[in-house]
Every structure is written in structure tokens, then in C-alpha cells.
Design a protein around this motif. Structure first.
Motif, PDB file in Angstrom:
ATOM      1  N   SER A  27      -5.316   5.608  -4.577  1.00 27.62           N
ATOM      2  CA  SER A  27      -4.226   5.415  -3.620  1.00 27.62           C
ATOM      3  C   SER A  27      -4.179   3.961  -3.169  1.00 27.62           C
ATOM      4  O   SER A  27      -5.201   3.252  -3.207  1.00 27.62           O
ATOM      5  N   ASP A  29      -3.968   2.875  -0.134  1.00 32.27           N
ATOM      6  CA  ASP A  29      -4.856   2.720   1.021  1.00 32.27           C
ATOM      7  C   ASP A  29      -6.317   2.669   0.584  1.00 32.27           C
ATOM      8  O   ASP A  29      -7.125   1.940   1.174  1.00 32.27           O
ATOM      9  N   THR A  32      -6.957  -0.767  -0.575  1.00 30.26           N
ATOM     10  CA  THR A  32      -7.068  -1.640   0.593  1.00 30.26           C
ATOM     11  C   THR A  32      -8.470  -1.579   1.184  1.00 30.26           C
ATOM     12  O   THR A  32      -9.071  -2.619   1.506  1.00 30.26           O
ATOM     13  N   LEU A  33      -8.999  -0.376   1.333  1.00 28.77           N
ATOM     14  CA  LEU A  33     -10.327  -0.207   1.931  1.00 28.77           C
ATOM     15  C   LEU A  33     -11.430  -0.764   1.029  1.00 28.77           C
ATOM     16  O   LEU A  33     -12.369  -1.402   1.521  1.00 28.77           O
ATOM     17  N   ASP A  68      -2.998  -3.519  -4.022  1.00 25.01           N
ATOM     18  CA  ASP A  68      -2.625  -2.363  -3.196  1.00 25.01           C
ATOM     19  C   ASP A  68      -1.133  -2.363  -2.880  1.00 25.01           C
ATOM     20  O   ASP A  68      -0.484  -1.320  -2.879  1.00 25.01           O
ATOM     21  N   ALA A  72       1.581   0.409  -3.952  1.00 28.37           N
ATOM     22  CA  ALA A  72       2.382   1.010  -2.879  1.00 28.37           C
ATOM     23  C   ALA A  72       3.870   0.925  -3.191  1.00 28.37           C
ATOM     24  O   ALA A  72       4.627   1.850  -2.890  1.00 28.37           O
ATOM     25  N   THR A  78       4.660   2.586   3.029  1.00 27.52           N
ATOM     26  CA  THR A  78       4.520   3.389   4.247  1.00 27.52           C
ATOM     27  C   THR A  78       4.114   2.493   5.405  1.00 27.52           C
ATOM     28  O   THR A  78       3.459   1.465   5.219  1.00 27.52           O
ATOM     29  N   ALA A  80       1.979   3.307   7.718  1.00 26.40           N
ATOM     30  CA  ALA A  80       0.535   3.419   7.892  1.00 26.40           C
ATOM     31  C   ALA A  80      -0.190   2.471   6.936  1.00 26.40           C
ATOM     32  O   ALA A  80      -1.145   1.782   7.327  1.00 26.40           O
ATOM     33  N   GLY A  81       0.260   2.425   5.696  1.00 23.65           N
ATOM     34  CA  GLY A  81      -0.358   1.531   4.723  1.00 23.65           C
ATOM     35  C   GLY A  81      -0.144   0.073   5.073  1.00 23.65           C
ATOM     36  O   GLY A  81      -1.056  -0.749   4.928  1.00 23.65           O
ATOM     37  N   LEU A  84      -2.506  -0.788   7.959  1.00 27.13           N
ATOM     38  CA  LEU A  84      -3.894  -0.924   7.513  1.00 27.13           C
ATOM     39  C   LEU A  84      -4.086  -2.238   6.767  1.00 27.13           C
ATOM     40  O   LEU A  84      -5.084  -2.950   6.984  1.00 27.13           O
ATOM     41  N   ASP A  85      -3.149  -2.580   5.923  1.00 33.89           N
ATOM     42  CA  ASP A  85      -3.253  -3.795   5.122  1.00 33.89           C
ATOM     43  C   ASP A  85      -3.308  -5.040   5.998  1.00 33.89           C
ATOM     44  O   ASP A  85      -4.184  -5.893   5.831  1.00 33.89           O
TER      45      ASP A  85
END
Length: 217
Positions: A27, A29, A32-33, A68, A72, A78, A80-81, A84-85
Motif C-alpha cells: 500500500s 501508506d 511511506t512508513l 508512495d 497512491a 487520500t 489520510a495518506g 501521513l506523508d
């Protein structure tokens, strides 16, 4: 300043990599993590004076940061994504100067502190305008691939990445590069504040209470 020229050249390669990774279980996200976790390794590497491993961690972090976003865009951006990014990006940008401070506090503390101070200016002006631009639905065609309005400037991601690379290759020159780059960051901050103010001044009417901030006593 260079982002708008570099991004279109990197985008085809990132899109091809994203197509290869577009599989169940992977994914945006998650990438990203993972990218942030690798980037965090630069802090202890820098503190220990392991500049080449730190450079590898920084390069991989930036590569995954672009990847990422490419993935995406294939699946749909999104909020949320995007949140977070950008949140993890700002943390990463702060930990690199801090790593150089830990590596040599006597030589790098003042210059590193100046650079972090300047990063707060560029970051706060960037995010404040992005929030209000979204409220007024201000378009940003130059950075249409972003999850939010991207206000440019003299010191953007490409220039910051170049600073980190040069600092790892020439660690004894970090201090003067930090002083210089921090000064350029403040020019970016002043430009963003002024241009952002002029842009938002075109939208008449009182701001809502939440956007204006808490009441004063």
C-alpha cells in the motif's frame, strides 16, 4: 525552485516502479512508513559519524517518498495518506540536521539550530497557506499530483535533498552550508508569507472562528 523542473523528469520512472509494486499487500501508506523507518536510521548513523550509511538512508527515504505518491496516484489519493506523508516528511527533514548536531556539537550546534529554526519558518508558512488554500478551493496546477496546495519557494525538496547529500559527502563543511541554506530558507519564508497574504487577501469576508484561532483573553 527546482522541484517543478525535476518532478516531471522523475515521474515516468517512478510510475514504472509503482506499476511493478501495485500488488495486493503493498500500500502507499505502507511504503511511506517503510521509507520513514529507513530515514530514521540516518539519525544514529550521523551521530556516530557514519556519513555514507546515513547518505544511503537519506537517498532511500527520498526514493520511497516519491514512490508512495506514484502508487497512491494509481489507486487514488487520500487525505489520510497525504497527511501521513507530509507529517513524516517534516520529521525526517528535522532529524537530519539534528544528526549533524549530535555528530559534532561544538562545530555544528549553532548552525544546525539555525537550520532547524529556518525549517520551522518554511514549514509553518507552507502548511498555513495549504490549509487556507484548501478552504477557498485555490487550484495549484503546477503541483496537481499533490494531495494539497503546494506553495513553492527558493528552497524546496530538491534543494534540501542536495544539502543533505553534500553534507554527508563533506561533513566538515556542514556548518557553513547550514548557515547559507538557512538564510535562503528565510527568504523562502518571507516570500511565502507575503505571496500567501496577497493571494488570500483577494477572498473577502471574515474568517471562521476555528481558522482565526482561539479568542484572546
Amino acid at each position: 525552485m527546482l522541484d517543478r523542473h525535476l518532478h516531471p523528469r522523475l515521474k515516468p520512472g517512478l510510475n514504472r516502479l509503482a506499476e511493478m509494486l501495485d500488488r495486493p499487500g503493498i500500500s502507499p501508506d505502507g511504503i511511506t512508513l517503510v521509507g520513514f523507518a529507513i530515514g530514521v536510521l540516518a539519525l544514529p548513523f550521523l551521530a556516530l559519524g557514519w556519513y555514507i550509511p546515513a547518505l544511503v538512508a537519506i537517498v532511500l527515504n527520498r526514493l520511497l517518498d516519491g514512490l508512495d505518491g506514484a502508487l497512491a496516484r494509481r489507486r487514488g489519493l487520500t487525505d489520510a495518506g497525504g497527511f501521513l506523508d507530509i507529517a513524516l516528511d517534516f520529521l525526517f527533514y528535522a532529524l537530519v540536521p539534528f544528526g549533524f548536531i549530535l555528530a559534532d556539537p561544538q562545530a555544528n550546534a549553532l548552525a544546525g539550530g539555525w537550520l532547524l529554526f529556518a525549517f520551522i519558518g518554511t514549514g509553518s508558512s507552507f502548511l498555513a497557506f495549504a490549509a487556507l488554500a484548501a478552504k477557498h478551493q485555490i487550484d495549484n496546477p503546477g503541483y496537481a499530483h499533490k494531495s494539497f496546495y503546494y506553495l513553492g519557494g527558493l528552497t524546496e525538496g530538491t534543494e534540501t535533498f542536495a544539502l543533505f547529500v553534500l553534507s554527508c559527502l563533506l561533513p566538515h563543511s556542514f556548518a557553513w552550508m547550514a548557515w547559507l541554506f538557512g538564510s535562503l530558507c528565510w527568504l523562502t519564508t518571507f516570500t511565502r508569507v507575503w505571496s500567501g497574504y496577497l493571494t488570500l487577501s483577494q477572498f473577502s469576508g471574515p474568517a471562521n472562528k476555528d481558522a482565526a484561532g482561539p479568542d484572546r483573553p
